[in-house]
Design a protein around this motif. Structure first.
Motif: not given
Length: 194
Positions: A78, A83, A111-117, A121
């Protein structure tokens, strides 16, 4: 390496409970400061709830290590360090679900830190696969779901330990007191083992 399954689980708990100090202090340092990290370490070392649980056949001490380590890497991700931290945080969080499935709510941090990256995941998927695939290879899907269902029913109704399994409010309060004071903090209670 040891004579019984109980001893093996307790030794794993002792190992991971001891190791929890490192990611806890690193996490506290990355959020606050060096004095706060030392204070968190001191509080952890002197809190009976932490070290008394290590001598029991419960997954909490080992699971705590994995969750705090995952949170450390996710906080680092964050802060934008790399990465790599996001992937490792997801991986360790996936492993934590194999130790204690009720750490599922910590996925919100991923989910908060990754977002859509993708890296976080991907790490989560690999972490879950590392414990799920060996279990499935031993007994198959049907046995896995039967055991999972039996565990959920046992945990929340048959064995007790949840609000659902104890309808009497006074008994719930007594059990909560026993869990934290006598069982967790080392205090005395009539039914506490000597």
């Amino acid at each position: 390496f040891v004579s019984s399954e109980t001893s093996a689980l307790i030794l794993v708990n002792i190992l991971f409970s001891s190791l929890t100090l490192l990611p806890l202090m690193a996490l506290t340092y990355s959020i606050f400061s060096v004095p706060a990290a030392f204070m968190a370490g001191l509080l952890y070392l002197t809190n009976p709830l932490c070290w008394l649980e290590s001598g029991k056949v419960l997954a909490d001490p080992t699971g705590l290590f994995f969750v705090i380590t995952a949170l450390y890497f996710l906080v680092r991700a964050h802060h934008g360090t790399s990465k790599y931290h996001l992937f490792v945080g997801g991986l360790i969080l996936g492993l934590s679900l194999g130790v204690r499935l009720d750490y599922f709510p910590f996925l919100v941090s991923l989910v908060y830190v990754s977002g859509y990256t993708l890296p976080g995941y991907a790490g989560l998927f690999i972490g879950v696969a590392l414990w799920l695939l060996p279990q499935l290879s031993i007994g198959g899907w049907s046995d896995f779901w039967v055991e999972a269902n039996n565990f959920i029913i046992g945990h929340f109704s048959t064995w007790g330990g949840s609000i659902y399994s104890q309808s009497n409010l006074l008994e719930r309060i007594r059990n909560l007191f026993w869990s934290y004071y006598a069982n967790g903090l080392g205090g005395w209670w009539p039914d506490t083992p000597g």
